[in-house]
Design a protein around this motif. Sequence first.
Motif, PDB file in Angstrom:
ATOM      1  N   ARG A 143     -44.447 -21.680  32.225  1.00 29.28           N
ATOM      2  CA  ARG A 143     -45.227 -20.494  32.608  1.00 29.28           C
ATOM      3  C   ARG A 143     -45.212 -19.451  31.504  1.00 29.28           C
ATOM      4  N   LYS A 144     -44.081 -19.310  30.790  1.00 29.39           N
ATOM      5  CA  LYS A 144     -44.014 -18.363  29.674  1.00 29.39           C
ATOM      6  C   LYS A 144     -44.943 -18.787  28.538  1.00 29.39           C
ATOM      7  N   HIS A 174     -40.190 -22.373  34.329  1.00 29.63           N
ATOM      8  CA  HIS A 174     -40.297 -21.006  33.810  1.00 29.63           C
ATOM      9  C   HIS A 174     -40.743 -21.018  32.348  1.00 29.63           C
ATOM     10  N   ARG A 181     -45.962 -19.855  40.991  1.00 28.90           N
ATOM     11  CA  ARG A 181     -45.135 -21.054  41.021  1.00 28.90           C
ATOM     12  C   ARG A 181     -45.892 -22.129  41.774  1.00 28.90           C
ATOM     13  N   TYR A 238     -36.029 -25.381  37.402  1.00 27.78           N
ATOM     14  CA  TYR A 238     -36.548 -24.012  37.363  1.00 27.78           C
ATOM     15  C   TYR A 238     -36.714 -23.539  35.926  1.00 27.78           C
ATOM     16  N   GLU A 239     -35.782 -23.900  35.055  1.00 30.52           N
ATOM     17  CA  GLU A 239     -35.860 -23.469  33.658  1.00 30.52           C
ATOM     18  C   GLU A 239     -37.071 -24.082  32.958  1.00 30.52           C
TER      19      GLU A 239
END
Length: 108
Positions: free
Chosen positions: A31-32, A28, A80, A24-25
């Motif tokens: 995506r950032k 994320h 996602r 997940y990290e």
Amino acid sequence: MNRSPRGTGDEDTPVLITEAAPSYEDEHAARKRKYMLMMGMRFPCLVLAGLFYHTWWLALLFIVVSIPLPWVAVLIANDRPPRKSEKVSRYHRNAKALERREHRVIDG
């Protein structure tokens, strides 16, 4: 000398045996980065529109491109990847046939 079965000499390289999704990290962070890149493109578009104000159609093009960038950046940052569809393993029993015999009917 400890050699790998492939003969390449990669003793310390782990072998990937699963198709695990990224953490997940990591997802994320990716995506950032996409969000920051898209939002970072907006400011240069507006600056270029100001620099090309003599060529109205080019300035208008840069402005039109910069307008939907925040909206698209938010959509991409919040999106996602879809979950993998996993086939559920279920037990299917054979249906038993109903008995085929004569039944007495009592008329009253």
